[in-house]
Design a protein around this motif. Sequence first.
Motif, PDB file in Angstrom:
ATOM      1  N   LYS A 124       2.080   2.975  -3.180  1.00  0.00           N
ATOM      2  CA  LYS A 124       1.172   3.861  -3.909  1.00  0.00           C
ATOM      3  C   LYS A 124       1.435   5.332  -3.563  1.00  0.00           C
TER       4      LYS A 124
ATOM      5  N   GLN B 184       0.830  -1.203   0.000  1.00  0.00           N
ATOM      6  CA  GLN B 184       0.000   0.000   0.000  1.00  0.00           C
ATOM      7  C   GLN B 184       0.866   1.256   0.000  1.00  0.00           C
TER       8      GLN B 184
ATOM      9  N   ASN C  58       1.054  11.716  -6.172  1.00  0.00           N
ATOM     10  CA  ASN C  58       2.237  11.155  -6.818  1.00  0.00           C
ATOM     11  C   ASN C  58       3.378  12.175  -6.838  1.00  0.00           C
TER      12      ASN C  58
END
Length: 252
Positions: free
Chosen positions: A51, A48, A243
């Motif tokens: 990400k 996770q 991101n």
Amino acid sequence: MKRRDIQPIYAETYQRRKRTRRVVFGIFLLILIGFSTFLLLRWHENQQLKKYPIHGVTIDQSNGYIDFESLKSKGISFVYIKATQGAAFTDDSFQSNFERSQGSQLPIGVYHYFSFTSSPTAQFKNFVRQVKYNTGSLPICIQIQYYGTFDQSTIHWQAARKEVRQLSQLLRQYYKRPVVISATQQIIKSLQLKANAKTQFWLTDGKIGRPNADATFIQADDKAGFKLDSQLIFLPMSVFNGNRRQWREYIN
């Protein structure tokens, strides 16, 4: 007189050993299942975390000497440093931490620990006295947590809403930058805050890998281990909810 069936001693010993082996095997099996579950959960957490490529930590005087270059080499992309708490407390390591952080070229932020018993004006003045203009490049953070006897049922939420908004406004006006509120989802809801360009959220109980559209930051681990200069230290680790491209846009 009815004859009793007397088992030989060796037969009783055999039965005891057999029961003991079963108990030991059961304990071993439980330990194996528990350890396997732990490894599986850690693997899932790491998957996770992938990400969220941007990781950061928060530090205060209890963490001792922090090597910011070492943190950077461990993949840390930002650091928040504690400055003040309430109307009078100042973090003893703030000045030295902030000065040393500048050589690392890491994006730095500072945070204030909110007090439910001090006026917003007094807290603002304490922050300015301690920090001056050494605020780094990230939004100023107000950390709001339960402490002492304060919890969901004992806080006067109407008064707290007014005080948090007033402190946020004072900081935004003085430093000309957004404020990020670090708190649980329950506290944010109780304060009736809304995420916008001026007020951002740092969820301390958000679940990584799940939708958290309103969160700018999410705390991922309250005790992440880092080996710095041959010493293992534990720091609260958070992630930026986006991101790398979004991070570059955010810090610029």
